[in-house]
Scaffold this motif. Sequence first.
Motif, PDB file in Angstrom:
ATOM      1  N   ASP A  82      -1.513   9.707 -10.060  1.00  0.00           N
ATOM      2  CA  ASP A  82      -0.864   8.854  -9.083  1.00  0.00           C
ATOM      3  C   ASP A  82      -1.055   7.418  -9.542  1.00  0.00           C
ATOM      4  O   ASP A  82      -2.158   7.033  -9.922  1.00  0.00           O
ATOM      5  CB  ASP A  82      -1.501   9.063  -7.706  1.00  0.00           C
ATOM      6  CG  ASP A  82      -0.766   8.314  -6.603  1.00  0.00           C
ATOM      7  OD1 ASP A  82       0.405   7.938  -6.802  1.00  0.00           O
ATOM      8  OD2 ASP A  82      -1.364   8.112  -5.542  1.00  0.00           O
TER       9      ASP A  82
ATOM     10  N   ALA B 115      -0.601   3.505  -8.330  1.00  0.00           N
ATOM     11  CA  ALA B 115      -0.359   2.668  -7.163  1.00  0.00           C
ATOM     12  C   ALA B 115       0.022   1.262  -7.596  1.00  0.00           C
ATOM     13  O   ALA B 115      -0.484   0.746  -8.586  1.00  0.00           O
ATOM     14  CB  ALA B 115      -1.614   2.622  -6.292  1.00  0.00           C
ATOM     15  N   THR B 116       0.925   0.671  -6.848  1.00  0.00           N
ATOM     16  CA  THR B 116       1.353  -0.709  -7.074  1.00  0.00           C
ATOM     17  C   THR B 116       0.943  -1.537  -5.866  1.00  0.00           C
ATOM     18  O   THR B 116       0.496  -0.985  -4.851  1.00  0.00           O
ATOM     19  CB  THR B 116       2.888  -0.779  -7.227  1.00  0.00           C
ATOM     20  OG1 THR B 116       3.478  -0.480  -5.948  1.00  0.00           O
ATOM     21  CG2 THR B 116       3.389   0.188  -8.284  1.00  0.00           C
TER      22      THR B 116
ATOM     23  N   THR C 285       2.322  -0.104  -2.802  1.00  0.00           N
ATOM     24  CA  THR C 285       1.601   1.078  -2.326  1.00  0.00           C
ATOM     25  C   THR C 285       0.440   0.656  -1.444  1.00  0.00           C
ATOM     26  O   THR C 285       0.242   1.203  -0.346  1.00  0.00           O
ATOM     27  CB  THR C 285       1.056   1.893  -3.523  1.00  0.00           C
ATOM     28  OG1 THR C 285       2.093   2.138  -4.454  1.00  0.00           O
ATOM     29  CG2 THR C 285       0.450   3.200  -3.060  1.00  0.00           C
ATOM     30  N   PHE C 286      -0.346  -0.317  -1.897  1.00  0.00           N
ATOM     31  CA  PHE C 286      -1.487  -0.781  -1.111  1.00  0.00           C
ATOM     32  C   PHE C 286      -1.031  -1.390   0.208  1.00  0.00           C
ATOM     33  O   PHE C 286      -1.658  -1.185   1.245  1.00  0.00           O
ATOM     34  CB  PHE C 286      -2.325  -1.793  -1.900  1.00  0.00           C
ATOM     35  CG  PHE C 286      -3.138  -1.148  -2.974  1.00  0.00           C
ATOM     36  CD1 PHE C 286      -4.275  -0.434  -2.665  1.00  0.00           C
ATOM     37  CD2 PHE C 286      -2.749  -1.242  -4.300  1.00  0.00           C
ATOM     38  CE1 PHE C 286      -5.030   0.181  -3.646  1.00  0.00           C
ATOM     39  CE2 PHE C 286      -3.501  -0.639  -5.291  1.00  0.00           C
ATOM     40  CZ  PHE C 286      -4.636   0.076  -4.968  1.00  0.00           C
ATOM     41  N   ARG C 287       0.059  -2.117   0.181  1.00  0.00           N
ATOM     42  CA  ARG C 287       0.557  -2.711   1.422  1.00  0.00           C
ATOM     43  C   ARG C 287       0.997  -1.618   2.390  1.00  0.00           C
ATOM     44  O   ARG C 287       0.710  -1.682   3.587  1.00  0.00           O
ATOM     45  CB  ARG C 287       1.705  -3.662   1.142  1.00  0.00           C
ATOM     46  CG  ARG C 287       2.193  -4.298   2.416  1.00  0.00           C
ATOM     47  CD  ARG C 287       3.023  -5.500   2.172  1.00  0.00           C
ATOM     48  NE  ARG C 287       3.327  -6.112   3.458  1.00  0.00           N
ATOM     49  CZ  ARG C 287       4.386  -6.823   3.661  1.00  0.00           C
ATOM     50  NH1 ARG C 287       5.215  -7.084   2.691  1.00  0.00           N
ATOM     51  NH2 ARG C 287       4.609  -7.330   4.842  1.00  0.00           N
ATOM     52  N   ARG C 288       1.690  -0.604   1.883  1.00  0.00           N
ATOM     53  CA  ARG C 288       2.177   0.476   2.740  1.00  0.00           C
ATOM     54  C   ARG C 288       1.027   1.244   3.385  1.00  0.00           C
ATOM     55  O   ARG C 288       1.052   1.563   4.568  1.00  0.00           O
ATOM     56  CB  ARG C 288       3.065   1.428   1.932  1.00  0.00           C
ATOM     57  CG  ARG C 288       3.658   2.549   2.775  1.00  0.00           C
ATOM     58  CD  ARG C 288       4.697   3.390   2.035  1.00  0.00           C
ATOM     59  NE  ARG C 288       4.114   4.111   0.924  1.00  0.00           N
ATOM     60  CZ  ARG C 288       4.454   3.946  -0.350  1.00  0.00           C
ATOM     61  NH1 ARG C 288       5.361   3.053  -0.694  1.00  0.00           N
ATOM     62  NH2 ARG C 288       3.894   4.657  -1.300  1.00  0.00           N
ATOM     63  N   TYR C 289      -0.019   1.566   2.599  1.00  0.00           N
ATOM     64  CA  TYR C 289      -1.110   2.391   3.124  1.00  0.00           C
ATOM     65  C   TYR C 289      -2.205   1.611   3.842  1.00  0.00           C
ATOM     66  O   TYR C 289      -2.882   2.159   4.699  1.00  0.00           O
ATOM     67  CB  TYR C 289      -1.730   3.225   2.007  1.00  0.00           C
ATOM     68  CG  TYR C 289      -0.828   4.356   1.568  1.00  0.00           C
ATOM     69  CD1 TYR C 289      -0.546   5.415   2.412  1.00  0.00           C
ATOM     70  CD2 TYR C 289      -0.257   4.345   0.307  1.00  0.00           C
ATOM     71  CE1 TYR C 289       0.287   6.434   2.020  1.00  0.00           C
ATOM     72  CE2 TYR C 289       0.585   5.373  -0.102  1.00  0.00           C
ATOM     73  CZ  TYR C 289       0.861   6.415   0.764  1.00  0.00           C
ATOM     74  OH  TYR C 289       1.683   7.421   0.366  1.00  0.00           O
TER      75      TYR C 289
ATOM     76  N   GLY D 168      -0.120  -6.696  -0.630  1.00  0.00           N
ATOM     77  CA  GLY D 168      -0.574  -5.563  -1.416  1.00  0.00           C
ATOM     78  C   GLY D 168      -1.901  -5.762  -2.100  1.00  0.00           C
ATOM     79  O   GLY D 168      -2.208  -5.111  -3.099  1.00  0.00           O
TER      80      GLY D 168
END
Length: 108
Positions: free
Chosen positions: A25, A27-28, A31-35, A41
């Motif tokens: 996996d 992550a960008t 990704t960090f902002r979404r989760y 982010g």
Amino acid sequence: RILEAVLSALGQRYPELPGAVEVSDVATPLTFRRYTGNLRGSIMGWATTTDSITMKIPRRLPGLSRFYMAGQWAENGGGLPPAVMSGRQVAQLLCRELGVRFRPATPP
């Protein structure tokens, strides 16, 4: 491309590694902002400022029994090392409150 570059670099030192990876996996910042909801982010929680650098975040909250905070949002700066350190501090706090000697495990 990032995963391939990382596996290639690690494969230089550990030739068996790239062929042994079953799941990966990447992550960008999005990704960090979404989760996590972290600003832009960021991989860390709190932004360190001149005001926050010396701020101590309490491990307990008034009115909540048997509740302890540890993790990236419980330490200034955030990220993995401070998150782990906060977990250790909560374990020490629990041991002290329970009258148990804190004995950290020795890494293998």
